[in-house]
Design an enzyme around this catalytic site. Structure first.
Site, PDB file in Angstrom:
ATOM      1  CG  HIS A   1      -0.329  18.171 -32.110  1.00 61.34           C
ATOM      2  ND1 HIS A   1      -0.932  17.333 -32.810  1.00 61.34           N
ATOM      3  CD2 HIS A   1      -1.067  17.943 -31.037  1.00 61.34           C
ATOM      4  CE1 HIS A   1      -2.001  16.389 -32.120  1.00 61.34           C
ATOM      5  NE2 HIS A   1      -2.034  16.885 -31.279  1.00 61.34           N
ATOM      6  CD  GLU A   2       0.726  19.208 -27.525  1.00 58.78           C
ATOM      7  OE1 GLU A   2      -0.390  19.152 -26.976  1.00 58.78           O
ATOM      8  OE2 GLU A   2       0.755  17.204 -27.169  1.00 58.78           O
TER       9      GLU A   2
ATOM     10  N   GLY B   1      -8.324   3.573   0.717  1.00 57.03           N
ATOM     11  CA  GLY B   1      -8.522   3.476   2.542  1.00 57.03           C
ATOM     12  C   GLY B   1      -9.217   2.347   2.704  1.00 57.03           C
TER      13      GLY B   1
HETATM   14  P1  ADP Z   1      -7.080   0.515   0.070  1.00 58.98           P
HETATM   15  O1  ADP Z   1      -7.444  -0.811   1.194  1.00 58.98           O
HETATM   16  O2  ADP Z   1      -8.915   0.719  -0.705  1.00 58.98           O
HETATM   17  O3  ADP Z   1      -6.503   0.545  -1.925  1.00 58.98           O
HETATM   18  P2  ADP Z   1      -5.500   1.634   1.130  1.00 58.98           P
HETATM   19  O4  ADP Z   1      -6.228   1.423   2.837  1.00 58.98           O
HETATM   20  O5  ADP Z   1      -4.122   0.833   1.510  1.00 58.98           O
HETATM   21  O6  ADP Z   1      -6.816   1.723   0.288  1.00 58.98           O
HETATM   22  O7  ADP Z   1      -4.927   3.288   1.523  1.00 58.98           O
HETATM   23  C1  ADP Z   1      -3.899   3.862   0.950  1.00 58.98           C
HETATM   24  C2  ADP Z   1      -3.347   5.176   1.317  1.00 58.98           C
HETATM   25  O8  ADP Z   1      -4.016   5.778   1.139  1.00 58.98           O
HETATM   26  C3  ADP Z   1      -3.778   4.008   3.538  1.00 58.98           C
HETATM   27  O9  ADP Z   1      -2.185   4.260   4.087  1.00 58.98           O
HETATM   28  C4  ADP Z   1      -3.575   5.831   3.784  1.00 58.98           C
HETATM   29  O10 ADP Z   1      -2.094   6.571   3.827  1.00 58.98           O
HETATM   30  C5  ADP Z   1      -4.462   6.806   2.524  1.00 58.98           C
HETATM   31  N1  ADP Z   1      -5.585   7.154   2.609  1.00 58.98           N
HETATM   32  C6  ADP Z   1      -6.790   7.029   2.111  1.00 58.98           C
HETATM   33  N2  ADP Z   1      -7.641   6.472   1.981  1.00 58.98           N
HETATM   34  C7  ADP Z   1      -6.966   7.965   3.145  1.00 58.98           C
HETATM   35  C8  ADP Z   1      -8.763   8.835   3.846  1.00 58.98           C
HETATM   36  N3  ADP Z   1      -9.220   8.298   3.868  1.00 58.98           N
HETATM   37  N4  ADP Z   1      -8.239   9.423   5.038  1.00 58.98           N
HETATM   38  C9  ADP Z   1      -6.342   9.355   4.765  1.00 58.98           C
HETATM   39  N5  ADP Z   1      -5.657   8.772   4.472  1.00 58.98           N
HETATM   40  C10 ADP Z   1      -5.854   8.472   3.898  1.00 58.98           C
HETATM   41 ZN    ZN Z   2      -2.969  15.910 -29.676  1.00 61.78          ZN
END
Ligand code: ADP
Ligand code: ZN
Ligand code: MG
Length: 620
Positions: A432-433, A215
């Site tokens: 396996h799983e 974010g």
């Molecule tokens: P960064 O720039 O850190 O890579 P972004 O700001 O682009 O991340 O975040 C991508 C999306 O994730 C945002 O547009 C938002 O919708 C969501 N997001 C990320 N963090 C939050 C937060 N704390 N609250 C609400 N939405 C968030």
């Molecule tokens: Zn395995």
């Protein structure tokens, strides 16, 4: 987890329509140009024999002539000789008498170079025309936007205006500390007097540091929304173009715009694209990036916070940034944007779930609990995927099961139901799983099993998925040892049933080996070697996340490390084999049920194997 960074601005591709228009336009221009050249160069359209010319000359009808390289002659006649005002003639042979005759008759004589044939003109001008077209298209290509051709050095910073939907701190869930720091910036921009009066110095630059999708971009936008000042947004990669010097002039322009429109915020997203350490030999020939960075440093030094301009930047690689950027007076304040914890995840889910119609049975807290290690961007994506699953299933509201499908898709990759597997392979995968899965019920520290499946996901033919009960930042020795045993479960089950193993154990073996090695050399979890770390990690700038270890121990210690690893692996293998041998009947039952059902969750397995119900069941 993928980085779902949707905020990167992609330039619109140059549209075909625009290009075609430009192309036709260019062709027309060129045609006109040639036409004029040819028309001018052609001279009089009437051609008469040389003998006629000489005759007219002798009769005194000629007013003036232009002689082309002694090969062709253009003549203007005295007013209207038989209605002809001008004509041309080819000079067939070197005429000795022509000069004296012309002089005698008092004709004005002009000379000129050889007349070019139309073909020569075209051939001569072709390189120029092609060059022109080429350069023109290059400019358009670089510029991206046709109507902005030739405005290279201008920053393409976005100015957020009131018409855009405003983002505020309300839209950002959690991130208390970051918001607190940024609120101060907002406060300063709103009334700088309050700060300058006491002589407080506000930081010039604030660097938001955090993993992708946490974010950062969102927070920067929120600052702009809160402060209600001009806001210029540019991504680091926008500075770096193919032509040297363009980036630097864009930086200059960006800062100039900021200063002109003060108070203002300048936000540089993905700073690492320009801000990498200089001279680190990154790829070589990165003069352009270096110049851009230098310009940025110069600009940052060149203004005062009193101007009312504050620079925000975001990066997920603070480690690769040039140290000069982090010096006082530049980005001297860093704000760390953390991955969200359970409560923050719930809050983020709430924000994004507002956009979809939720079934009352959807408990966002449970979903938050079941998605450890996901970022805000992942959670936004999760809500969207859940809504898509609901639509696909013809539902009007999003239910808990949609969230579960969405989460599995994001965490595990898309199920590849179309992959063709022989029944024998399916059975051996099931064993396996089941080997992995069963261990979860007999190990003390293991995370609870979520589900087990023999539907191929990505590269894997099957999966046994567990989920931690709470967010944990450290893991105990018990948990790691149990994790190693679980990794061994598939191998041991194959061996028990078939008396031989398959190549499907590769990833498990890798995982177990890595864990054991780190227990011994990093985490001090071996009794023999104890509290010591061998082979310190180094992270050279050039290698990015590639971690290089250097060997700082003797051959003898190396031997000890190997022995310790071997000892731990053996004891884990023994324990695993014992558990699966003791419960071989359950292993068989589970594997056969898996072949039939393909996917079983914790509840179904407990019922099938007659295991006690789990006390704590928060996970979806
Ligand atoms: P960064 O720039 O850190 O890579 P972004 O700001 O682009 O991340 O975040 C991508 C999306 O994730 C945002 O547009 C938002 O919708 C969501 N997001 C990320 N963090 C939050 C937060 N704390 N609250 C609400 N939405 C968030
Ligand atoms: Zn395995
Ligand atoms: Mg971003």
């Amino acid at each position: 987890m993928q980085n779902n960074n949707k905020n990167q601005q992609k330039r619109p591709p140059v549209s075909f329509e625009k290009n075609r228009f430009a192309f036709i336009f260019t062709i027309l221009l060129v045609a006109l140009f040639l036409f004029l050249l040819l028309f001018n160069g052609n001279g009089p359209s009437i051609e008469l024999p040389y003998s006629t010319f000489v005759q007219y000359l002798e009769q005194g009808y000629i007013e003036s002539v232009t002689i082309y390289d002694y090969k062709e002659i253009h003549a203007l006649t005295k007013s209207g000789v038989g209605g002809i005002s001008s004509f041309k003639s080819k000079i067939p042979y070197p005429d000795e008498e022509l000069m004296s005759l012309l002089r005698e008759k008092g004709v004005a004589v002009q000379g000129a170079g050889s007349r070019m044939s139309p073909l020569t003109i075209i051939l001569n001008s072709l390189p120029w025309v092609l060059g022109f077209i080429f350069i023109w298209f290059m400019f358009r290509q670089v510029q991206g936007n046709g109507n902005k051709a030739f405005s290279f050095g201008k920053s393409r910073a976005k100015l957020y205006s009131d018409t855009d939907k405003k983002v505020t701190f309300e839209d950002v869930a959690g991130q208390k500390e970051a918001k607190y720091e940024l609120e101060e910036i907002v406060d300063f921009l709103k009334n700088p007097g309050k700060f300058t009066k006491i002589g407080a110095r506000i930081p010039k630059g604030v660097l938001l540091v955090g993993m992708p999708g946490t974010g950062k971009t969102l927070l920067a936008k929120a600052v702009a929304g809160e402060a209600e000042v001009n806001y210029f947004h540019m991504s680091g990669s926008d500075f770096v173009e193919m032509f040297v010097g363009v980036g630097a002039s864009r930086v200059r322009d960006l800062f100039e715009q900021g200063r002109k429109n003060a108070p203002a915020i300048i936000f540089i997203d993905e700073l690492d694209a320009v801000g990498r350490t200089r001279g680190a030999g990154y790829g070589g020939g990165h003069d352009e990036r270096e110049q851009t960075l230098n310009q940025m440093l110069v600009e940052m030094d060149g203004f005062d916070t009193k101007d009312g301009v504050i620079i925000l930047a975001a990066t997920n690689r603070p480690d690769v940034l040039d140290p000069a950027l982090l010096r006082p007076g530049r980005f001297d304040r860093q704000v760390v944007i953390d991955m969200p914890d359970i409560q923050e995840r719930e809050a983020i889910l709430k924000i994004h779930a507002r956009k979809v119609s939720l079934d009352l049975g959807v408990d966002l807290q449970r979903i938050a609990r079941a998605t450890p290690g996901t970022s805000g961007a992942d959670l936004e994506n999760l809500v969207n995927e859940a809504a898509l699953f609901a639509v696909r299933n013809g539902k009007k509201i999003v239910e808990l099961s949609d969230f579960e499908s969405a989460r599995d898709k994001i965490l595990l990759g898309v199920a590849r139901k179309s992959k063709i597997i022989t029944p024998e392979e399916k059975l051996s995968t099931a064993y396996h799983e089941s080997g992995h899965a069963l261990l979860h019920y007999y190990l003390e520290y293991a995370d609870p099993l979520h589900k087990v499946t023999v539907i191929p996901h990505g590269q894997a033919l099957g999966l046994a998925i567990s989920l931690p009960e709470k967010d944990e930042y450290t893991k105990s020795r018990g948990w790691i040892v149990d994790r190693i045993k679980i990794a061994m479960g598939g191998y041991v089950a194959e061996k028990l049933i078939y008396n031989q193993t398959t190549t499907g154990t590769k990833k498990d073996i890798e995982q177990a080996t890595t864990l054991v090695r780190r227990m011994v050399v990093e985490w001090g979890m071996s009794e023999e070697l104890g509290f010591v770390a061998f082979g310190q990690e180094e992270e050279p700038i050039f290698l990015g996340k590639e971690i290089a270890r250097h060997k700082d121990y003797s051959e003898e210690t190396a031997k000890k490390i190997d022995m310790e690893m071997d000892r731990i692996l053996r004891s884990c293998m023994e324990a695993t084999t014992k558990i699966l041998t003791d419960h071989r009947d359950q292993l068989e039952t589970l594997a056969k049920a898996l072949v039939r059902e393909e996917t079983l969750d914790d509840e179904q397995i407990r019922e099938l194997l007659d295991l006690p119900e789990r006390v704590k069941r928060d996970l979806i």
